[in-house]
Design a protein around this motif. Sequence first.
Motif, PDB file in Angstrom:
ATOM      1  N   VAL A 112      -4.033   6.746  14.331  1.00  0.00           N
ATOM      2  CA  VAL A 112      -5.127   5.919  14.835  1.00  0.00           C
ATOM      3  C   VAL A 112      -5.159   6.047  16.357  1.00  0.00           C
ATOM      4  O   VAL A 112      -4.231   5.607  17.039  1.00  0.00           O
ATOM      5  CB  VAL A 112      -4.957   4.440  14.435  1.00  0.00           C
ATOM      6  CG1 VAL A 112      -6.132   3.613  14.964  1.00  0.00           C
ATOM      7  CG2 VAL A 112      -4.844   4.293  12.923  1.00  0.00           C
TER       8      VAL A 112
ATOM      9  N   LEU B 245      -8.737   1.158   3.795  1.00  0.00           N
ATOM     10  CA  LEU B 245      -7.526   1.842   3.335  1.00  0.00           C
ATOM     11  C   LEU B 245      -6.931   1.127   2.133  1.00  0.00           C
ATOM     12  O   LEU B 245      -6.403   1.761   1.201  1.00  0.00           O
ATOM     13  CB  LEU B 245      -6.506   1.924   4.469  1.00  0.00           C
ATOM     14  CG  LEU B 245      -6.835   2.917   5.593  1.00  0.00           C
ATOM     15  CD1 LEU B 245      -5.923   2.677   6.785  1.00  0.00           C
ATOM     16  CD2 LEU B 245      -6.702   4.360   5.103  1.00  0.00           C
TER      17      LEU B 245
ATOM     18  N   CYS C   7       0.838  -1.195   0.000  1.00  0.00           N
ATOM     19  CA  CYS C   7       0.000   0.000   0.000  1.00  0.00           C
ATOM     20  C   CYS C   7       0.875   1.247   0.000  1.00  0.00           C
ATOM     21  O   CYS C   7       0.534   2.278   0.554  1.00  0.00           O
ATOM     22  CB  CYS C   7      -0.926  -0.001   1.215  1.00  0.00           C
ATOM     23  SG  CYS C   7      -2.597   0.582   0.849  1.00  0.00           S
TER      24      CYS C   7
ATOM     25  N   ALA D 168       1.908   4.965   9.751  1.00  0.00           N
ATOM     26  CA  ALA D 168       0.773   5.277  10.613  1.00  0.00           C
ATOM     27  C   ALA D 168       1.209   5.234  12.067  1.00  0.00           C
ATOM     28  O   ALA D 168       1.946   4.330  12.476  1.00  0.00           O
ATOM     29  CB  ALA D 168      -0.369   4.291  10.384  1.00  0.00           C
TER      30      ALA D 168
ATOM     31  N   ARG E  91      -3.466  -5.074  11.197  1.00  0.00           N
ATOM     32  CA  ARG E  91      -4.142  -4.922   9.907  1.00  0.00           C
ATOM     33  C   ARG E  91      -3.403  -3.947   9.002  1.00  0.00           C
ATOM     34  O   ARG E  91      -3.300  -4.166   7.785  1.00  0.00           O
ATOM     35  CB  ARG E  91      -5.586  -4.448  10.141  1.00  0.00           C
ATOM     36  CG  ARG E  91      -6.441  -4.501   8.877  1.00  0.00           C
ATOM     37  CD  ARG E  91      -6.724  -5.938   8.468  1.00  0.00           C
ATOM     38  NE  ARG E  91      -7.472  -5.985   7.217  1.00  0.00           N
ATOM     39  CZ  ARG E  91      -6.949  -6.233   6.025  1.00  0.00           C
ATOM     40  NH1 ARG E  91      -5.635  -6.456   5.911  1.00  0.00           N
ATOM     41  NH2 ARG E  91      -7.703  -6.277   4.948  1.00  0.00           N
ATOM     42  N   LEU E  92      -2.887  -2.863   9.577  1.00  0.00           N
ATOM     43  CA  LEU E  92      -2.119  -1.912   8.772  1.00  0.00           C
ATOM     44  C   LEU E  92      -0.873  -2.564   8.200  1.00  0.00           C
ATOM     45  O   LEU E  92      -0.501  -2.331   7.052  1.00  0.00           O
ATOM     46  CB  LEU E  92      -1.751  -0.694   9.625  1.00  0.00           C
ATOM     47  CG  LEU E  92      -2.909   0.256   9.953  1.00  0.00           C
ATOM     48  CD1 LEU E  92      -2.498   1.226  11.046  1.00  0.00           C
ATOM     49  CD2 LEU E  92      -3.356   1.011   8.712  1.00  0.00           C
ATOM     50  N   ARG E  93      -0.230  -3.387   9.007  1.00  0.00           N
ATOM     51  CA  ARG E  93       0.968  -4.099   8.508  1.00  0.00           C
ATOM     52  C   ARG E  93       0.602  -5.073   7.400  1.00  0.00           C
ATOM     53  O   ARG E  93       1.352  -5.234   6.434  1.00  0.00           O
ATOM     54  CB  ARG E  93       1.645  -4.833   9.675  1.00  0.00           C
ATOM     55  CG  ARG E  93       2.953  -5.499   9.307  1.00  0.00           C
ATOM     56  CD  ARG E  93       4.030  -4.470   8.960  1.00  0.00           C
ATOM     57  NE  ARG E  93       5.259  -5.138   8.537  1.00  0.00           N
ATOM     58  CZ  ARG E  93       5.477  -5.559   7.298  1.00  0.00           C
ATOM     59  NH1 ARG E  93       4.537  -5.406   6.365  1.00  0.00           N
ATOM     60  NH2 ARG E  93       6.608  -6.148   6.988  1.00  0.00           N
TER      61      ARG E  93
ATOM     62  N   PRO F  46       3.253   0.602  10.669  1.00  0.00           N
ATOM     63  CA  PRO F  46       2.686   1.151  11.902  1.00  0.00           C
ATOM     64  C   PRO F  46       3.762   1.364  12.962  1.00  0.00           C
ATOM     65  O   PRO F  46       4.701   0.566  13.095  1.00  0.00           O
ATOM     66  CB  PRO F  46       1.697   0.067  12.346  1.00  0.00           C
ATOM     67  CG  PRO F  46       2.257  -1.208  11.793  1.00  0.00           C
ATOM     68  CD  PRO F  46       2.990  -0.848  10.525  1.00  0.00           C
TER      69      PRO F  46
ATOM     70  N   GLY G 261      -8.330  -1.253   8.012  1.00  0.00           N
ATOM     71  CA  GLY G 261      -7.296  -1.661   7.074  1.00  0.00           C
ATOM     72  C   GLY G 261      -7.870  -2.037   5.721  1.00  0.00           C
ATOM     73  O   GLY G 261      -7.295  -1.713   4.669  1.00  0.00           O
TER      74      GLY G 261
ATOM     75  N   ALA H  40      -5.263  -2.838  15.102  1.00  0.00           N
ATOM     76  CA  ALA H  40      -5.038  -1.841  14.057  1.00  0.00           C
ATOM     77  C   ALA H  40      -3.638  -1.978  13.470  1.00  0.00           C
ATOM     78  O   ALA H  40      -3.450  -1.914  12.247  1.00  0.00           O
ATOM     79  CB  ALA H  40      -5.243  -0.436  14.623  1.00  0.00           C
TER      80      ALA H  40
ATOM     81  N   TRP I 108       1.325  -0.991   5.176  1.00  0.00           N
ATOM     82  CA  TRP I 108       1.675   0.227   5.890  1.00  0.00           C
ATOM     83  C   TRP I 108       2.761  -0.074   6.938  1.00  0.00           C
ATOM     84  O   TRP I 108       2.986  -1.238   7.293  1.00  0.00           O
ATOM     85  CB  TRP I 108       0.459   0.817   6.602  1.00  0.00           C
ATOM     86  CG  TRP I 108      -0.509   1.531   5.696  1.00  0.00           C
ATOM     87  CD1 TRP I 108      -1.165   1.003   4.611  1.00  0.00           C
ATOM     88  CD2 TRP I 108      -0.935   2.886   5.804  1.00  0.00           C
ATOM     89  NE1 TRP I 108      -1.985   1.952   4.043  1.00  0.00           N
ATOM     90  CE2 TRP I 108      -1.867   3.127   4.759  1.00  0.00           C
ATOM     91  CE3 TRP I 108      -0.640   3.931   6.683  1.00  0.00           C
ATOM     92  CZ2 TRP I 108      -2.489   4.357   4.576  1.00  0.00           C
ATOM     93  CZ3 TRP I 108      -1.267   5.156   6.507  1.00  0.00           C
ATOM     94  CH2 TRP I 108      -2.173   5.362   5.453  1.00  0.00           C
TER      95      TRP I 108
ATOM     96  N   VAL J  76      -0.086   4.519  15.733  1.00  0.00           N
ATOM     97  CA  VAL J  76      -1.172   3.885  16.483  1.00  0.00           C
ATOM     98  C   VAL J  76      -0.947   4.213  17.953  1.00  0.00           C
ATOM     99  O   VAL J  76       0.085   3.854  18.520  1.00  0.00           O
ATOM    100  CB  VAL J  76      -1.201   2.359  16.266  1.00  0.00           C
ATOM    101  CG1 VAL J  76      -2.314   1.729  17.103  1.00  0.00           C
ATOM    102  CG2 VAL J  76      -1.392   2.033  14.789  1.00  0.00           C
TER     103      VAL J  76
END
Length: 418
Positions: A158, A322, A6, A11, A26-28, A34, A319, A23, A32, A13
């Motif tokens: 976040v 995004l 992505c 991000a 999911r971002l990882r 985090p 996630g 969070a 992303w 958190v």
Amino acid sequence: MDVSDCGGRRALVVGLGISGIAAALRLRQIGWTPVIVERSAARRSGGYFIALFGAGRAAAERLGILDGLVDRDPDGASYDIDRTGRRRPGFSFKDFPGRPWMMMRGDVEEAGFAALPSDVEIRYATVPTRIEQDAEGVDVTLATTGGRSATERFDLVVGADGLRSTVRQLVFGPDGKYRRRMNCMAVAYQLPRALPGHEQTDCVILMEPGRSMWTFPVKDQPPTVLLNYLTDDVEAEFTGPKADRVREAFGPEPTGRILGAALDALESAEHVLFDSVEQVHMDRWHRGRVVLVGDAAWCVTLYAGMGASTGMAGADLLGTMLARHPRSVSRALAQWEWHLRPAIGDLQGNGMQMRSLFVPANRVELVRRRALTRMLKMPVISRLFVPWQRKVASMKEMDFAHPDFAHPGPARPAPAPA
């Protein structure tokens, strides 16, 4: 873990609880980077009893942590008691509509933490003190308890830092605008052993006007206890020793052997949750590139039993949105909130309704609860409650965080980007 690309965006958190860990996971997963900051000096251990409903289990599976979770319900008996120890068949949390897995909060946090990739940075004893943003990113000043401070740039922030969210106060305004107190205190901790006259697998409930005691049994360890009491002055409850405030709330009558043992255990309990019961109501959960998740955004209360489930579900869907809208964070956040709001609204309403089942405010509510318990234990009459049970079960078991889920509520206008 499946990881997609992505763009390597970064991000922040805030919070290392269930919502924050979910969070970051999911971002990882979506590529992303985090960075987690946590106010405490180390990862917290212990925790109180929680239930994990369908939405939480579905999110846990997508996050890759479901295999690390087990239902710890020992399938014991449930009793309503009074202070003398007299008991009758009771109506416990596991009898509520839905099929929740019973576990400890630490079980979920441990499973999530174990799944975090080693390259996810975690900074303890660190809090945000200033958040400023523009169309392209967010500048966050982070301070440590040692007095060091620095400003860093992120693509997204976040806020997963709970009921008293620092992120919410910095970006959305004072707590008083959003927190709604229920004039009730909740005290949760683990007992050293089963209560007198009961098995370790028993759920024991004592109900009196304005106060209650629940025990929640779990496999392989002594039960946890939840004390609830109503108060006219929430702030005053935080002014003295916890045990003194609780004993005052449950006095002046003699405690009896069972309640007395529970109150004695509070004196030496290692981990104690002592807090006011509140909900968070906000018109928006995101502003620009800052988004709130879990209790920081909506806090359905422990009476709804959906805190862990909604925290993981919200983080999981964040996630997903995004990843679906990689070129527009604002579009992703708008779609995320539009998708979640109907279910969260229903669950907040359920949390308000469930308060009287956990702690009756007066004798009328107490009599009503006892009558409901008796009727639900009677096979013929209990059939009359099937439609209600199905409605509540559907609310808690549906996978409302699935990106293709269509909420059965009224039609909603399509969201506009923030």
